[in-house]
Design a protein around this motif. Structure first.
Motif, PDB file in Angstrom:
ATOM      1  N   SER A 183      58.028  48.545 -83.316  1.00  0.00           N
ATOM      2  CA  SER A 183      58.836  47.331 -83.715  1.00  0.00           C
ATOM      3  C   SER A 183      59.888  47.366 -84.694  1.00  0.00           C
ATOM      4  CB  SER A 183      57.618  46.336 -84.112  1.00  0.00           C
ATOM      5  OG  SER A 183      57.150  46.776 -85.661  1.00  0.00           O
ATOM      6  N   ASN A 210      59.213  46.793 -78.102  1.00  0.00           N
ATOM      7  CA  ASN A 210      59.756  45.473 -78.450  1.00  0.00           C
ATOM      8  C   ASN A 210      60.274  45.472 -79.859  1.00  0.00           C
ATOM      9  OD1 ASN A 210      58.616  43.408 -76.276  1.00  0.00           O
ATOM     10  ND2 ASN A 210      56.868  44.833 -76.561  1.00  0.00           N
ATOM     11  N   LYS A 244      64.902  45.431 -72.629  1.00  0.00           N
ATOM     12  CA  LYS A 244      63.988  44.552 -73.347  1.00  0.00           C
ATOM     13  C   LYS A 244      63.938  44.864 -74.718  1.00  0.00           C
ATOM     14  CE  LYS A 244      58.815  44.287 -73.058  1.00  0.00           C
ATOM     15  NZ  LYS A 244      57.681  44.709 -72.533  1.00  0.00           N
ATOM     16  N   SER A 245      63.892  46.364 -75.152  1.00  0.00           N
ATOM     17  CA  SER A 245      63.952  46.249 -76.665  1.00  0.00           C
ATOM     18  C   SER A 245      65.038  45.685 -77.459  1.00  0.00           C
ATOM     19  CB  SER A 245      64.142  47.794 -76.759  1.00  0.00           C
ATOM     20  OG  SER A 245      63.019  48.631 -76.385  1.00  0.00           O
ATOM     21  N   SER A 248      64.472  41.785 -77.586  1.00  0.00           N
ATOM     22  CA  SER A 248      63.374  41.457 -78.756  1.00  0.00           C
ATOM     23  C   SER A 248      63.722  41.626 -80.177  1.00  0.00           C
ATOM     24  CB  SER A 248      61.989  42.189 -78.495  1.00  0.00           C
ATOM     25  OG  SER A 248      62.123  43.599 -78.664  1.00  0.00           O
TER      26      SER A 248
END
Length: 385
Positions: A183, A210, A244-245, A248
């Motif tokens: 994260s 994420n 996707k990363s 987020s």
């Protein structure tokens, strides 16, 4: 640190002794200072206990079970440390001054030993070759699984020795692309160049993690990856499987990267891939007025979004009244107003005072306008909290 803040001192005391050229024994026999033994309340047990709490090996044997956070200098990055800490379940590991293969070999064993419990790892003042990076990242895999549990990964004030390579170290690429728990990623003050950063972003764009916070500050990234201009467009809806990363991402720190006005022109296309971005730091980059104008389409688009930036830092960007006045006009129309704005150390002049007065009524909680050459005393060095 082992056990508590007090007992953590023994690590550095042990490291100091181990670094003496004449020292040739194992680190386990090093004596812990009496002040530390007293601090943890075991001095009175020294004569009655079979355990010698003044010896580093016995200290680790007795307290290693409780170790969750460890700050480790390179002098202790030896295979012996793994045996001394064999009962530990480390969650946070901070490693300093790794430069040699022996250091890497020792730390890799410790990483493997704690791969199922480690959540945060940070490298500081290290010199990392491709082989070192690959070995470290490969040691983080959870046994039997092609994934890792690292949530926070940081390499700062360090040197990547092979940043001119046309490919990213395979171990790092695999680590970034396979960490569903990751994260937070920080690669700050690591002397990174544009091509290396471009490869990092490419991996993140296609990864399954994420990441919520990305810190690339204090590098030299002039020439922001231009291919983002062709992979994204303002207003274009991204599919759930693409980037996707980046989708987020909530915090992006690009402070002091020598970004120019053309770089932020390309940057705005990358920002489209970050619909949840809340904090953007572009301070200490000479983007000038044209840079703000290049980013204006992004700021205009954000005015229509229910989720938008709440923290924007543009301090010391060589801005003038012209660009900042336009920016404030756009920001004042956002559905969700900024809560924090930094435009300090720019030559804005006294005319900006009236606009700032109006902008303060929009819900702003923190305003940094230090050294913007305002005549009005009320605005000279004003910072709301």
């Amino acid at each position: 640190m082992i056990g508590s803040r007090c007992t953590g001192r023994d690590i550095y005391r042990t490291a100091e002794i181990a670094m003496v050229p004449s020292f040739s024994d194992g680190i386990g026999v090093i004596k812990i200072p009496a002040t530390i033994v007293r601090c943890i309340g075991y001095w009175e047990h020294m004569n009655s206990s079979a355990c010698d709490y003044s010896k580093f090996s016995d200290h680790c044997q007795h307290f290693g079970l409780y170790a969750r956070r460890l700050r480790l200098p390179s002098a202790l990055c030896l295979p012996e440390i793994c045996d001394l800490l064999r009962t530990s379940n480390l969650e946070t590991l901070e490693i300093h001054w790794i430069k040699l293969k022996d250091h890497v070999d020792g730390i890799c064993e410790l990483l493997k030993q704690n791969s199922e419990t480690l959540k945060s790892i940070e490298f500081v003042h290290c010199k990392l070759s491709t082989s070192f990076i690959d070995a470290i990242c490969d040691s983080l895999w959870i046994k039997g699984l092609k994934t890792h549990g690292i949530e926070h990964f940081s390499i700062r004030i360090s040197n990547f020795l092979d940043t001119s390579s046309s490919t990213l170290p395979a171990g790092l690429a695999s680590f970034l692309s396979s960490g569903r728990c990751l994260s937070s990623l920080s690669l700050s003050d690591d002397h990174l160049r544009r091509n290396f950063v471009e490869m990092i972003l490419d991996v993140l764009f296609d990864s399954s993690s994420n990441i919520a916070a990305l810190d690339l500050s204090e590098n030299y990234m002039s020439g922001w990856p231009s291919h983002f201009k062709w992979t994204s467009r303002p207003g274009k809806q991204l599919s759930s499987g693409i980037g996707k990363s980046l989708q987020s991402l909530r915090v992006l720190n690009l402070r002091n990267n020598n970004l120019q006005r053309d770089d932020v022109d390309f940057l705005k296309y990358a920002l489209v891939c970050m619909p949840k971005l809340e904090s953007l730091d572009l301070s200490d980059n000479p983007i000038e007025d044209d840079g703000i104008k290049n980013m204006m389409p992004y700021f205009v688009e954000m005015s229509e979004k229910p989720f938008s930036l709440i923290d924007l830092k543009l301090g010391q960007c060589e801005l003038t009244f012209n660009s900042v006045s336009q920016l404030l006009n756009v920001l004042s129309r956002w559905k969700k107003p900024l809560t924090s704005l930094s435009i300090g150390e720019n030559n804005l002049g006294s005319k900006i005072g009236a606009l700032l007065g109006k902008f303060l009524s929009k819900g702003l909680q923190s305003l940094d306008i230090d050294d913007i050459i305002l005549v009005l005393p009320a605005f000279r060095k004003h910072k709301m909290k």
